[in-house]
Design an enzyme around this catalytic site. Structure first.
Site, PDB file in Angstrom:
ATOM      1  CE  LYS A 142      43.182  23.952  41.321  1.00  0.00           C
ATOM      2  NZ  LYS A 142      43.985  25.162  42.105  1.00  0.00           N
ATOM      3  CG  HIS A 247      46.931  33.896  41.780  1.00  0.00           C
ATOM      4  ND1 HIS A 247      47.552  34.314  40.459  1.00  0.00           N
ATOM      5  CD2 HIS A 247      45.105  33.439  41.433  1.00  0.00           C
ATOM      6  CE1 HIS A 247      46.967  34.014  39.564  1.00  0.00           C
ATOM      7  NE2 HIS A 247      45.251  34.038  39.950  1.00  0.00           N
TER       8      HIS A 247
HETATM    9 ZN    ZN Z   1      43.922  33.756  38.585  1.00  0.00          ZN
END
Ligand code: ZN
Ligand code: ADP
Length: 358
Positions: A142, A247
């Site tokens: 990413k 997250h």
């Molecule tokens: Zn992370």
């Protein structure tokens, strides 16, 4: 030295983890196909670690340039991205040129995105220098920059040709950054492997002490977990989502505090505990497992309580906006207990509010 391989549908690349790797250019020089190289780093990292990389490039007569940026997430911008492209243009970089990222996740994301875009994609070599980058952002391909509207809004999937994690570079990393990286290491144990979490409990002091054997093992195991998930699910359609444990909560905390007071790993530590508490409140896991996670995070010098300030409603709103919660529905990664994460859809809002209160 540990070497892990990331196996993807299209290609395979090595992750080398060990001591003294910056002084072993034979590990990475062979992956440079062309003669042109752009090294991107920041002003905290370059004074310590640029010299051996530059010396190796010079010794092979390669044409290279360096772009040394100020440190910090606030530099991960389109403007800095444009500077990287300018530098590649000045080099007259060809299709076989390479971008080397020497630094933490910020440098990796920015350099990777520049490599992904230059001539629709050139080679990219990662030399991560933070624990967080070694265990997380350097694996999986990413890349991105931030917009004023949000983090990582512009980016691409672009896999490196190799990752060189020299654990000696962690000796200069600030303690708080080390702990923040350990939060992501704990995450792998929490979601995938109770035995690994137990190992972390036994080696917490060695890890804080930066003992090379313990640190090397923790990085290698983390890369293995992440590489396996990424190989199964390169573009995040399925179980790569489990990596988002803690997250959705964590991102909401980071945004609500304007990225000022919490490092990413710190927000994830608090977020993982919220996810564990929520799971226990919903009867999916035991309180004993929540407490074990809490104790481990405390030992690793991570925060476990949410910062004062943001209200539960504000956090809930941010969680709904998180790109991982499709269509505003509360879809969260929860757990059945240590080692067993799962995606849960339609989590009742009241239950989420309850864990956001404390
Ligand atoms: Zn992370
Ligand atoms: P990440 O935590 O996402 O990897 P950064 O790239 O922002 O994030 O790095 C965190 C901070 O640590 C930055 O200020 C960076 O300049 C600094 N840094 C990175 N690597 C080292 C290192 N090996 N020694 C000292 N400071 C470092």
């Amino acid at each position: 030295m540990h070497t892990q391989h990331v196996e993807l549908a299209q290609r395979r690349y090595p992750i080398h983890i060990g001591k003294g790797l910056l002084n072993r250019p034979e590990l990475w020089l062979p992956s440079l196909r062309g003669r042109q190289v752009l090294v991107i780093s920041d002003t905290n990292v370059a004074p310590h670690y640029l010299a051996p990389v530059a010396a190796a490039l010079r010794s092979t007569g390669r044409q290279f340039d360096t772009l040394i940026l100020p440190p910090g997430e606030q530099e991960k911008t389109l403007q800095r991205f444009a500077e990287a492209l300018d530098a590649l243009a000045r080099l007259r970089a060809n299709r076989d040129a390479c971008v080397i990222a020497l630094g933490g996740g910020v440098i990796g994301d920015l350099a990777g995105f520049a490599a992904a875009c230059w001539m629709r994609g050139i080679d990219f070599l990662q030399i991560p220098t933070t624990l967080l980058a070694m265990v997380d952002s350097s694996v999986g391909g990413k890349t991105a920059v931030d917009l004023p509207q949000g983090k990582n809004l512009v980016g691409a999937f672009h896999q490196p040709c190799a990752v060189i994690s020299d654990i000696d570079t962690l000796q200069t990393l600030p303690m708080r950054e080390l702990s923040a990286g350990l939060a992501e290491v704990v995450k792998y144990g929490a979601i995938f492997d109770a035995a690994f979490l137990h190992w972390l409990e036994q080696h917490a002091d060695a890890l804080l002490d930066r003992q090379p054997d313990a640190i090397g093992e923790a990085i290698a195991r983390s890369c293995q977990f992440k590489a396996e998930v990424v190989a199964r699910d390169e573009t995040e359609q399925g179980d790569r989502a489990l990596l988002n444990f803690g997250h959705t909560f964590g991102h909401a905390l980071e945004t609500a505090t304007d990225y000022g007071s919490l490092l990413h790993g710190e927000a994830v530590a608090i977020g993982m505990l919220m996810a564990a508490r929520l799971s226990a409140n919903l009867g999916r896991s035991s309180l004993a497992d929540t407490e074990r996670l809490r104790q481990l995070l405390i030992r690793l010098r991570l925060p476990v309580d949410r910062p004062d300030g943001p209200s539960p409603s504000q956090l809930l709103e941010l969680m709904r906006l998180d790109k991982k919660s499709l269509s505003g529905e509360l879809r969260l990664v929860l757990w059945r207990g240590i080692g067993h994460a799962e995606i849960v859809r339609d989590v009742p809002e009241l239950a989420v509010r309850e864990v956001l209160m404390r």
